[in-house]
Scaffold this motif. Structure first.
Motif, mmCIF file in Angstrom:
data_model
loop_
_atom_site.group_PDB
_atom_site.id
_atom_site.type_symbol
_atom_site.label_atom_id
_atom_site.label_comp_id
_atom_site.label_asym_id
_atom_site.label_seq_id
_atom_site.Cartn_x
_atom_site.Cartn_y
_atom_site.Cartn_z
ATOM 1 N N CYS A 25 -61.363 13.523 55.540
ATOM 2 C CA CYS A 25 -60.620 14.758 55.253
ATOM 3 C C CYS A 25 -61.489 15.907 54.749
ATOM 4 C CB CYS A 25 -59.503 14.484 54.253
ATOM 5 S SG CYS A 25 -60.060 13.969 52.616
ATOM 6 N N GLY A 26 -62.779 15.681 54.541
ATOM 7 C CA GLY A 26 -63.636 16.756 54.048
ATOM 8 C C GLY A 26 -63.153 17.254 52.704
ATOM 9 N N ASP A 27 -63.092 18.558 52.549
ATOM 10 C CA ASP A 27 -62.684 19.145 51.260
ATOM 11 C C ASP A 27 -61.168 19.264 51.126
ATOM 12 O OD1 ASP A 27 -62.009 21.274 52.885
ATOM 13 O OD2 ASP A 27 -63.417 22.676 51.976
ATOM 14 N N GLY A 28 -60.429 18.747 52.095
ATOM 15 C CA GLY A 28 -58.970 18.726 52.015
ATOM 16 C C GLY A 28 -58.278 19.959 52.556
ATOM 17 N N ALA A 29 -58.980 20.793 53.319
ATOM 18 C CA ALA A 29 -58.377 22.030 53.835
ATOM 19 C C ALA A 29 -57.116 21.747 54.658
ATOM 20 C CB ALA A 29 -59.388 22.808 54.676
ATOM 21 N N LEU A 30 -57.171 20.772 55.554
ATOM 22 C CA LEU A 30 -55.998 20.450 56.367
ATOM 23 C C LEU A 30 -54.873 19.908 55.494
ATOM 24 C CD1 LEU A 30 -54.477 20.079 59.025
ATOM 25 C CD2 LEU A 30 -55.628 17.865 59.273
ATOM 26 N N MET A 31 -55.181 19.022 54.584
ATOM 27 C CA MET A 31 -54.157 18.450 53.702
ATOM 28 C C MET A 31 -53.465 19.533 52.892
ATOM 29 S SD MET A 31 -56.195 15.086 52.360
ATOM 30 C CE MET A 31 -54.973 14.758 51.103
ATOM 31 N N ALA A 32 -54.246 20.473 52.378
ATOM 32 C CA ALA A 32 -53.667 21.573 51.583
ATOM 33 C C ALA A 32 -52.718 22.407 52.442
ATOM 34 C CB ALA A 32 -54.773 22.434 50.990
ATOM 35 N N ALA A 33 -53.132 22.693 53.674
ATOM 36 C CA ALA A 33 -52.277 23.475 54.578
ATOM 37 C C ALA A 33 -51.006 22.706 54.920
ATOM 38 C CB ALA A 33 -53.043 23.826 55.851
ATOM 39 N N LEU A 34 -51.133 21.419 55.185
ATOM 40 C CA LEU A 34 -49.956 20.607 55.513
ATOM 41 C C LEU A 34 -48.996 20.524 54.335
ATOM 42 C CD1 LEU A 34 -51.609 17.698 57.524
ATOM 43 C CD2 LEU A 34 -50.073 19.455 58.420
ATOM 44 N N ARG A 35 -49.537 20.412 53.146
ATOM 45 C CA ARG A 35 -48.697 20.351 51.947
ATOM 46 C C ARG A 35 -47.958 21.682 51.749
ATOM 47 N NH1 ARG A 35 -51.772 19.563 46.404
ATOM 48 N NH2 ARG A 35 -52.432 21.636 47.026
ATOM 49 N N ALA A 36 -48.684 22.792 51.911
ATOM 50 C CA ALA A 36 -48.097 24.115 51.668
ATOM 51 C C ALA A 36 -47.132 24.543 52.773
ATOM 52 C CB ALA A 36 -49.210 25.157 51.527
ATOM 53 N N GLU A 37 -47.486 24.277 54.027
ATOM 54 C CA GLU A 37 -46.714 24.807 55.149
ATOM 55 C C GLU A 37 -45.714 23.821 55.749
ATOM 56 O OE1 GLU A 37 -49.742 26.211 57.832
ATOM 57 O OE2 GLU A 37 -50.673 27.390 56.231
ATOM 58 N N ARG A 38 -45.960 22.530 55.584
ATOM 59 C CA ARG A 38 -45.106 21.512 56.224
ATOM 60 C C ARG A 38 -44.486 20.545 55.214
ATOM 61 N NH1 ARG A 38 -44.200 21.779 61.881
ATOM 62 N NH2 ARG A 38 -45.677 23.287 62.658
ATOM 63 N N GLN A 39 -44.801 20.730 53.932
ATOM 64 C CA GLN A 39 -44.259 19.884 52.866
ATOM 65 C C GLN A 39 -44.466 18.395 53.154
ATOM 66 O OE1 GLN A 39 -42.132 22.523 54.237
ATOM 67 N NE2 GLN A 39 -43.389 23.688 52.808
ATOM 68 N N VAL A 40 -45.662 18.049 53.632
ATOM 69 C CA VAL A 40 -45.969 16.655 53.938
ATOM 70 C C VAL A 40 -46.443 15.927 52.686
ATOM 71 C CG1 VAL A 40 -46.627 17.232 56.313
ATOM 72 C CG2 VAL A 40 -48.386 16.976 54.574
ATOM 73 N N ASP A 41 -46.338 14.617 52.732
ATOM 74 C CA ASP A 41 -46.929 13.734 51.733
ATOM 75 C C ASP A 41 -48.287 13.349 52.312
ATOM 76 O OD1 ASP A 41 -47.669 11.801 49.927
ATOM 77 O OD2 ASP A 41 -46.037 10.418 50.429
ATOM 78 N N ALA A 42 -49.347 14.055 51.909
ATOM 79 C CA ALA A 42 -50.672 13.877 52.500
ATOM 80 C C ALA A 42 -51.583 13.101 51.567
ATOM 81 C CB ALA A 42 -51.288 15.234 52.824
ATOM 82 N N ARG A 43 -52.290 12.141 52.145
ATOM 83 C CA ARG A 43 -53.318 11.358 51.446
ATOM 84 C C ARG A 43 -54.605 11.504 52.236
ATOM 85 N NH1 ARG A 43 -50.167 8.763 47.333
ATOM 86 N NH2 ARG A 43 -48.155 9.657 47.834
ATOM 87 N N GLY A 44 -55.741 11.342 51.550
ATOM 88 C CA GLY A 44 -57.004 11.494 52.236
ATOM 89 C C GLY A 44 -57.990 10.395 51.902
ATOM 90 N N LEU A 45 -58.881 10.129 52.849
ATOM 91 C CA LEU A 45 -59.994 9.199 52.693
ATOM 92 C C LEU A 45 -61.241 9.957 53.119
ATOM 93 C CD1 LEU A 45 -60.786 6.127 52.208
ATOM 94 C CD2 LEU A 45 -60.678 5.917 54.706
ATOM 95 N N GLU A 46 -62.243 10.002 52.260
ATOM 96 C CA GLU A 46 -63.447 10.797 52.534
ATOM 97 C C GLU A 46 -64.664 10.057 51.992
ATOM 98 O OE1 GLU A 46 -66.335 13.355 53.444
ATOM 99 O OE2 GLU A 46 -64.300 13.559 54.210
ATOM 100 N N ILE A 47 -65.739 10.039 52.760
ATOM 101 C CA ILE A 47 -66.941 9.310 52.376
ATOM 102 C C ILE A 47 -67.844 10.104 51.425
ATOM 103 C CG2 ILE A 47 -68.400 10.027 54.317
ATOM 104 C CD1 ILE A 47 -69.226 6.995 54.515
ATOM 105 N N ASP A 48 -67.845 11.432 51.545
ATOM 106 C CA ASP A 48 -68.744 12.286 50.763
ATOM 107 C C ASP A 48 -68.161 12.568 49.377
ATOM 108 O OD1 ASP A 48 -70.043 14.526 49.596
ATOM 109 O OD2 ASP A 48 -70.582 15.325 51.557
ATOM 110 N N PRO A 49 -68.848 12.144 48.305
ATOM 111 C CA PRO A 49 -68.303 12.333 46.955
ATOM 112 C C PRO A 49 -68.069 13.803 46.586
ATOM 113 C CG PRO A 49 -70.381 11.105 46.874
ATOM 114 C CD PRO A 49 -70.108 11.435 48.301
ATOM 115 N N ALA A 50 -68.907 14.709 47.074
ATOM 116 C CA ALA A 50 -68.719 16.136 46.769
ATOM 117 C C ALA A 50 -67.425 16.649 47.406
ATOM 118 C CB ALA A 50 -69.915 16.950 47.244
#
Length: 195
Positions: A25-50
């Protein structure tokens, strides 16, 4: 919200209120958009700690993990959509990751750079070297890409596995292009799959 073109396509095609797992999911840009615009329950898995830290700082539910090993921990049909954007080519076993995506999610969005795009072909033909482009900006020894695929390779994989394509979008630059000759003309592809 200003999303990368492939992410904008995905965001526009996720059903409102859906349960989503964004793998890589990277920095969560898609998840944030989905949460704000589509009211989704979004979870993410990302390998990079930053990137995990950046996504969590946005108030997103993201854990650090590796798509190659950690997807097996999720229960079957836990999500309406599993998303893998610009990550497939960086996995050790893309076939196993795709199997896990379609086990975890009822549907899966997969986006990837097309290594058969005409600029890539031209770079190899005339320069004899691995391409460096806007979508593939790193030199061969710096890139995380370990499995170069093409649109036609992916289409063949989908057919061989008996998967259903519910949607396919092809990007040339930041604009949609037709499916006709997409393997040659498109720099990037987005597929929506289901079993």
């Amino acid at each position: 919200m200003n999303l990368r073109p492939d992410l904008a396509i995905i965001a526009a095609n996720v059903a409102p209120g859906a349960r989503v797992l964004d793998v890589g999911c990277g920095d969560g840009a898609l998840m944030a958009a989905l949460r704000a615009e589509r009211q989704v329950d979004a979870r993410g898995l990302e390998i990079d700690p930053a990137n995990v830290a950046a996504a969590v700082a946005r108030g997103l539910s993201v854990i650090q993990g590796d798509a190659d090993t950690d997807l097996a921990d999720y229960p079957a049909d836990a999500f309406d959509y599993a998303i893998l954007s610009q990550t497939l080519q960086t996995t050790r076993r893309p076939d196993q990751v795709l199997d896990q995506l379609l086990r975890i999610g009822r549907k899966a969005f997969v986006s990837f750079p097309n290594f058969a795009h005409w600029r890539v072909r031209l770079s190899l033909l005339w320069g004899g070297r691995m391409p460096v482009t806007r979508l593939l900006p790193l030199k061969w020894y710096e890139t995380p890409n370990i499995h170069h695929t093409t649109i036609d390779d992916f289409r063949a994989y989908v057919r061989e596995r008996g998967l259903t394509v519910d949607g396919a979008w092809f990007l040339s630059g930041d604009k949609l292009t037709s499916a006709a000759a997409a393997n040659f003309r498109a720099e990037h592809a987005v597929f929506l799959l289901r079993r």
